[in-house]
Design an enzyme around this catalytic site. Structure first.
Site, PDB file in Angstrom:
ATOM      1  CE  LYS A  60      36.579  65.152  41.602  1.00  0.00           C
ATOM      2  NZ  LYS A  60      36.124  66.407  42.258  1.00  0.00           N
ATOM      3  CB  ALA A  82      29.845  67.121  40.695  1.00  0.00           C
ATOM      4  CG  ASP A  83      36.316  69.075  39.585  1.00  0.00           C
ATOM      5  OD1 ASP A  83      36.845  68.628  40.621  1.00  0.00           O
ATOM      6  OD2 ASP A  83      36.787  70.036  38.938  1.00  0.00           O
ATOM      7  CB  THR A  84      33.045  73.118  41.820  1.00  0.00           C
ATOM      8  OG1 THR A  84      31.783  72.437  41.819  1.00  0.00           O
ATOM      9  CG2 THR A  84      32.796  74.623  41.765  1.00  0.00           C
ATOM     10  N   GLY A 119      31.232  70.791  36.608  1.00  0.00           N
ATOM     11  CA  GLY A 119      30.963  69.709  35.673  1.00  0.00           C
ATOM     12  C   GLY A 119      30.147  68.638  36.368  1.00  0.00           C
TER      13      GLY A 119
END
Length: 222
Positions: A60, A82-84, A119
């Protein structure tokens, strides 16, 4: 024209459409520009949760960087991706595709402990990049089927990993948590602030930027 205040003469660019991540950054006093970062979120079989969120966050951030540079952004500006994900019994739960899947996720989470991984990736156009991950344990109370259906009817689960939002009505589903609350919301701000500081970006050393027609330029500094 939008006037943006940021530290160190550089701009912070959030490569995310998430209103929750924007809210968390704003609450800490950061100014930033948002860009879209459309990437495939399909994960390979057997990947660990930490590797999954770090990899997606980096993709991303890189997509956001490409978009930013194509619109005239500086190579020194910092792009944050970011990634969740939610992990229950070693199974990764993403965003529910529909109400039926949301119901299945919430039923599985009821009365259980799950783990929220986010992340975080930072990149710039000069080739610098890093990524890390933060994990928070969340303990759900036992839910009735009626409670689950009532929560789904609010529409809140639709765009959230694990089908709930701890900062909203979904907070009533949680008994307690251990770790970073902002991580569960979508961006571990303790970690983000520490890493941005390492990259030389804080709330001091202010420079004034103007963004006109998507093209940033420094107007002056104090």
């Amino acid at each position: 024209m939008v006037t943006i205040w940021l530290g160190s003469g550089r701009m912070l660019v959030l490569a995310s459409a998430s209103p929750r991540r924007a809210m968390l950054l704003e609450a800490e006093g950061f100014s930033f520009i948002r860009v879209e970062a459309d990437v495939s979120e399909v994960l390979p079989q057997g990947i660990s949760p930490e590797s999954a969120v770090k990899g997606l966050a980096l993709r991303k951030a890189q997509a956001g960087l490409n978009r930013w540079l194509n619109h005239g952004g500086s190579r020194e500006d910092i792009i944050l991706g970011a990634d969740t994900i939610v992990v229950l019994n070693q199974q990764i739960l993403g965003k529910p595709r529909d109400e039926e899947e949301a119901e299945a996720m919430l039923t599985a989470l009821s009365g259980q402990t799950h783990y929220v991984y986010t992340g975080v990736a930072l990149v710039n156009g000069a080739g610098r990049q890093e990524c890390g991950a933060v994990c928070t344990a969340v303990f759900f109370r036992s839910l009735t089927h009626e409670e689950i259906l009532e929560y789904i009817a609010t529409g809140e689960p639709v765009d959230k990993a694990g089908a709930y939002g701890i900062q909203g009505l979904g907070g009533h589903l949680v008994d307690h948590y251990e770790g970073s609350l902002s991580n569960v919301i979508g961006l571990p701000m303790e970690y983000v602030k520490e890493r941005l500081s390492v990259w030389g970006m804080g709330l001091g050393d202010i420079a004034l930027h103007e963004v006109k027609d998507g093209l940033p330029s420094v107007k002056g500094s104090t």
